[in-house]
Design a protein around this motif. Structure first.
Motif, PDB file in Angstrom:
ATOM      1  N   ARG A  79       0.839  -1.206   0.000  1.00  0.00           N
ATOM      2  CA  ARG A  79       0.000   0.000   0.000  1.00  0.00           C
ATOM      3  C   ARG A  79       0.868   1.247   0.000  1.00  0.00           C
ATOM      4  O   ARG A  79       0.610   2.214  -0.716  1.00  0.00           O
ATOM      5  N   VAL A  80       1.920   1.233   0.845  1.00  0.00           N
ATOM      6  CA  VAL A  80       2.785   2.411   0.959  1.00  0.00           C
ATOM      7  C   VAL A  80       3.599   2.599  -0.316  1.00  0.00           C
ATOM      8  O   VAL A  80       3.758   3.715  -0.812  1.00  0.00           O
ATOM      9  N   LYS A  81       4.088   1.494  -0.865  1.00  0.00           N
ATOM     10  CA  LYS A  81       4.868   1.556  -2.122  1.00  0.00           C
ATOM     11  C   LYS A  81       4.023   2.136  -3.250  1.00  0.00           C
ATOM     12  O   LYS A  81       4.481   2.972  -4.022  1.00  0.00           O
ATOM     13  N   THR A  82       2.786   1.644  -3.357  1.00  0.00           N
ATOM     14  CA  THR A  82       1.883   2.099  -4.414  1.00  0.00           C
ATOM     15  C   THR A  82       1.583   3.584  -4.266  1.00  0.00           C
ATOM     16  O   THR A  82       1.594   4.337  -5.250  1.00  0.00           O
ATOM     17  N   ALA A 113       3.469   5.851  -2.834  1.00  0.00           N
ATOM     18  CA  ALA A 113       4.670   6.606  -3.149  1.00  0.00           C
ATOM     19  C   ALA A 113       4.871   6.677  -4.661  1.00  0.00           C
ATOM     20  O   ALA A 113       5.241   7.709  -5.221  1.00  0.00           O
ATOM     21  N   PHE A 114       4.579   5.565  -5.337  1.00  0.00           N
ATOM     22  CA  PHE A 114       4.699   5.504  -6.800  1.00  0.00           C
ATOM     23  C   PHE A 114       3.725   6.486  -7.453  1.00  0.00           C
ATOM     24  O   PHE A 114       4.102   7.248  -8.345  1.00  0.00           O
ATOM     25  N   ARG A 115       2.485   6.494  -6.943  1.00  0.00           N
ATOM     26  CA  ARG A 115       1.464   7.411  -7.482  1.00  0.00           C
ATOM     27  C   ARG A 115       1.886   8.870  -7.246  1.00  0.00           C
ATOM     28  O   ARG A 115       1.704   9.716  -8.117  1.00  0.00           O
ATOM     29  N   ALA A 116       2.431   9.132  -6.062  1.00  0.00           N
ATOM     30  CA  ALA A 116       2.834  10.500  -5.723  1.00  0.00           C
ATOM     31  C   ALA A 116       3.933  10.976  -6.662  1.00  0.00           C
ATOM     32  O   ALA A 116       3.934  12.115  -7.127  1.00  0.00           O
TER      33      ALA A 116
END
Ligand SMILES: [Zn+2]
Length: 189
Positions: A178-181, A183-186
């Motif tokens: 969830r956190v990786k996704t 950060a990727f979106r950001a």
């Protein structure tokens, strides 16, 4: 990890009890612990990896362990907040309250090994004492800061970091993802 295997198992049971029996948030959603029959079944599953034989946890024992789980949670939260002194004091109180005492045991063809027994000779009392002792062994070792609370948004489940380099930050792979996704979106926004 560098503890003996029994400590690893007991600490894993402490993690499972806290995550099963304390309210809060889990993997992005509100979490309410189960009650009644469901609670007893959940506690039976939580302690199974550390049990030398299979047994059903009764509703009363599950209720007793729910109180213990709240106390165990404060130890994880103190370590996560960097307050090792508070974690040690909470653990000492739990050791006293649970009347934790070592006892050499031998069963199922295993060599003699140390079990921790608690007040009243009940399963709940023994697990409370064992979990308190497991956390005490961790806090008294060089891996004292390996107890943690998930750092993902809307999650407060706890974990023990058994990785070699001690860089774990999440309770589970779903929270890490969830956190990786996010950060990727950001980055790509
Ligand atoms: Zn989490």
């Amino acid at each position: 990890m560098n503890f003996n295997s029994h400590t690893d198992v007991v600490v894993a049971v402490a993690v499972a009890l806290v995550n099963t029996l304390t309210a809060g948030e889990s993997r992005g959603r509100p979490y309410a612990p189960p009650s009644g029959e469901e609670r007893a079944a959940a506690v039976t599953r939580a302690v199974a990896p550390g049990a030398s034989r299979s047994y059903e946890v009764s509703a009363e024992q599950a209720d007793e362990l729910a109180g213990v789980a709240e106390a165990l949670r404060t130890v994880f939260e103190s370590v996560a907040a960097g307050d090792i002194d508070a974690a040690a004091h909470h653990t000492n109180r739990l050791l006293a309250e649970t009347d934790a005492r070592p006892h050499l045991d031998r069963h199922d063809g295993e060599p003699w090994h140390v079990h921790f027994h608690g007040r009243g000779g009940t399963l709940a009392g023994d697990w409370a004492a064992s979990c308190a002792t497991g956390l005490a062994v961790v806090l008294g070792s060089e891996l004292y800061d390996r107890l943690g609370v998930c750092t993902a948004p809307h999650c407060d489940r706890v974990y023990v970091d058994t990785s070699r380099n001690g860089t774990r930050r999440f309770c589970s792979t779903p929270c890490q993802n969830r956190v990786k996704t996010a950060a990727f979106r950001a980055r790509n926004a």
